[in-house]
Design a protein around this motif. Structure first.
Motif, PDB file in Angstrom:
ATOM      1  N   ARG A  18       0.914  -1.116   0.040  1.00 32.46           N
ATOM      2  CA  ARG A  18      -0.188   0.178   0.115  1.00 32.46           C
ATOM      3  C   ARG A  18       1.013   1.390  -0.009  1.00 32.46           C
ATOM      4  O   ARG A  18       0.611   2.191  -0.617  1.00 32.46           O
ATOM      5  CB  ARG A  18      -0.866   0.069   1.247  1.00 32.46           C
ATOM      6  N   ALA A  19       2.044   1.085   0.713  1.00 34.82           N
ATOM      7  CA  ALA A  19       2.776   2.487   0.829  1.00 34.82           C
ATOM      8  C   ALA A  19       3.599   2.607  -0.642  1.00 34.82           C
ATOM      9  O   ALA A  19       3.500   3.775  -0.957  1.00 34.82           O
ATOM     10  CB  ALA A  19       3.898   2.111   1.867  1.00 34.82           C
ATOM     11  N   LEU A  20       3.953   1.540  -1.219  1.00 36.94           N
ATOM     12  CA  LEU A  20       4.487   1.857  -2.605  1.00 36.94           C
ATOM     13  C   LEU A  20       3.464   2.431  -3.646  1.00 36.94           C
ATOM     14  O   LEU A  20       3.768   3.227  -4.326  1.00 36.94           O
ATOM     15  CB  LEU A  20       5.003   0.429  -2.961  1.00 36.94           C
ATOM     16  N   ILE A  25       1.675   6.922  -6.806  1.00 38.66           N
ATOM     17  CA  ILE A  25       0.195   7.702  -6.983  1.00 38.66           C
ATOM     18  C   ILE A  25       0.712   9.230  -6.793  1.00 38.66           C
ATOM     19  O   ILE A  25       0.566  10.098  -7.579  1.00 38.66           O
ATOM     20  CB  ILE A  25      -0.789   7.255  -6.599  1.00 38.66           C
ATOM     21  N   ALA A  26       0.843   9.530  -5.640  1.00 40.38           N
ATOM     22  CA  ALA A  26       1.010  10.716  -5.162  1.00 40.38           C
ATOM     23  C   ALA A  26       2.264  11.841  -5.922  1.00 40.38           C
ATOM     24  O   ALA A  26       2.357  12.475  -6.293  1.00 40.38           O
ATOM     25  CB  ALA A  26       1.351  10.805  -3.694  1.00 40.38           C
ATOM     26  N   ALA A  27       3.287  10.808  -6.042  1.00 38.39           N
ATOM     27  CA  ALA A  27       4.625  11.406  -6.835  1.00 38.39           C
ATOM     28  C   ALA A  27       4.280  11.653  -8.110  1.00 38.39           C
ATOM     29  O   ALA A  27       4.947  12.710  -8.696  1.00 38.39           O
ATOM     30  CB  ALA A  27       5.616  10.338  -6.637  1.00 38.39           C
ATOM     31  N   ALA A 232       8.353   8.903  -9.591  1.00 40.60           N
ATOM     32  CA  ALA A 232       8.089   7.679  -9.321  1.00 40.60           C
ATOM     33  C   ALA A 232       9.310   6.856  -8.935  1.00 40.60           C
ATOM     34  O   ALA A 232       9.320   6.021  -7.839  1.00 40.60           O
ATOM     35  CB  ALA A 232       7.236   7.090 -10.491  1.00 40.60           C
ATOM     36  N   ALA A 233      10.217   6.820  -9.819  1.00 37.05           N
ATOM     37  CA  ALA A 233      11.271   5.734  -9.504  1.00 37.05           C
ATOM     38  C   ALA A 233      12.059   6.266  -8.094  1.00 37.05           C
ATOM     39  O   ALA A 233      12.550   5.480  -7.404  1.00 37.05           O
ATOM     40  CB  ALA A 233      12.575   6.063 -10.620  1.00 37.05           C
ATOM     41  N   SER A 234      11.953   7.755  -7.834  1.00 36.13           N
ATOM     42  CA  SER A 234      12.685   8.043  -6.613  1.00 36.13           C
ATOM     43  C   SER A 234      11.974   7.571  -5.482  1.00 36.13           C
ATOM     44  O   SER A 234      12.600   7.234  -4.563  1.00 36.13           O
ATOM     45  CB  SER A 234      12.767   9.606  -6.494  1.00 36.13           C
ATOM     46  N   SER A 235      10.636   7.510  -5.682  1.00 37.34           N
ATOM     47  CA  SER A 235       9.625   6.999  -4.748  1.00 37.34           C
ATOM     48  C   SER A 235       9.950   5.689  -4.094  1.00 37.34           C
ATOM     49  O   SER A 235       9.969   5.158  -3.047  1.00 37.34           O
ATOM     50  CB  SER A 235       8.146   7.488  -4.966  1.00 37.34           C
ATOM     51  N   LEU A 252      12.957   9.655   3.449  1.00 34.52           N
ATOM     52  CA  LEU A 252      13.758   8.916   2.492  1.00 34.52           C
ATOM     53  C   LEU A 252      13.496   9.379   1.139  1.00 34.52           C
ATOM     54  O   LEU A 252      14.114   9.640   0.192  1.00 34.52           O
ATOM     55  CB  LEU A 252      13.823   7.672   2.910  1.00 34.52           C
ATOM     56  N   VAL A 253      11.969   9.405   0.967  1.00 38.61           N
ATOM     57  CA  VAL A 253      11.747   9.569  -0.525  1.00 38.61           C
ATOM     58  C   VAL A 253      11.952  11.196  -0.867  1.00 38.61           C
ATOM     59  O   VAL A 253      12.339  11.206  -1.962  1.00 38.61           O
ATOM     60  CB  VAL A 253      10.061   9.452  -0.614  1.00 38.61           C
TER      61      VAL A 253
END
Length: 292
Positions: A18-20, A25-27, A232-235, A252-253
């Protein structure tokens, strides 16, 4: 432990999945919006809106309403107050932003301090991505979809407004309405990212991806692709690092996004500091050879 194990082990836990999903989505929606915010120079406005939603979240908790509803109300309220102060007084925009966002953020801190709660409202300040429920995920997905669809549908008008408001007005568009639309989407997007990074770090997700893409390309269409891909990749990398390092996920994101910006700032082929220094040295050498 193999690389496959490093990738798959966190996915055994539902909260990590769920976190990923939520963070990506938010990123993505934040990154798309950030392209316009960077071009217009509205970074401070993003900071203001993300902080100003705090009292709305606390009041929503008090009355038992969804956090997003309270945040949306105060996001729009902050935008309206900034516009009101700027439009009806001698106070300039940066000062109006500073007045509104610090006052509302302080009000939120006061409300947290006096609100008896079994929920740790400080998670709203620092984010709680690992505590995202399925209902939160659905809510964030719906809000993000609305913001994303509107941004894409109005991308031509918003881009013209960002580059040349006078030309937009000349062809029959309303710069005032386009600005209001963009601010409304800013409030909506800040709510989407609120539970990922918290009100303090939301502004990073709203600014860094667009700024990074801006250093990589001169074409706005390419920015709209690069920014969400980088975000997205950074997240994903940030969430994985938080699992293996047992560190704050939202922090960290943002750190990873900042590190990517630093690399692009230094090594971007055309706009990077290193490339520009080498180009300047080559021009100086060529000029010296031509003179002598």
């Amino acid at each position: 432990m193999s690389a496959i194990d490093l990738l798959l082990e966190p996915l055994q836990y539902e909260f990590m999945v769920r976190a990923l999903v939520t963070t990506v989505i938010a990123a993505v929606v934040c990154a798309v919006l950030s392209c316009w915010l960077v071009l217009i120079g509205w970074s401070l406005m993003g900071d203001a809106v993300s902080h100003a939603v705090l009292p709305g979240v606390v009041l929503a908790y008090v009355v038992g309403a969804p956090f997003a509803l309270g945040a949306l109300v105060f996001g729009f309220l902050a935008v309206a107050l900034i516009g009101l102060i700027r439009g009806t007084s001698r106070v300039k925009e940066d000062a109006a932003i500073g007045i509104v966002f610090t006052t509302l953020f302080a009000l939120g801190l006061v409300l947290i301090s006096v609100t008896p709660s079994q929920t740790d409202l400080n998670h709203i300040i620092f984010g709680n991505i690992l505590g995202i429920s399925t209902a939160d995920l659905v809510q964030i997905a719906i809000l993000a979809t609305v913001a994303f669809v509107v941004l894409i549908a109005k991308r031509r008008d918003l881009t013209l407004y960002a580059f040349d408001p006078a030309h937009a007005f000349a062809i029959g568009l309303s710069p005032r309405m386009l600005g209001a639309l963009l601010l409304g989407l800013l409030a909506l997007t800040a709510v989407v990212a609120l539970q990922v990074a918290g009100v303090i770090l939301v502004v990073a997700m709203l600014i860094i991806p667009g700024a990074t893409a801006y250093l990589l390309t001169d074409r706005f269409g390419a920015m709209l692709v690069l920014a969400p891909v980088i975000a997205a990749a950074s997240s994903v990398l940030g969430i994985y690092l938080s699992y293996w390092l047992d560190a704050a996920s939202g922090g960290l994101v943002v750190v990873v996004q900042g590190a990517v910006f630093a690399l692009v700032y230094l090594f971007s082929p055309r706009q990077g500091v290193l490339a520009r220094a080498l180009s300047g040295r080559r021009r100086a050498t060529a000029a010296g050879m031509a003179r002598g």
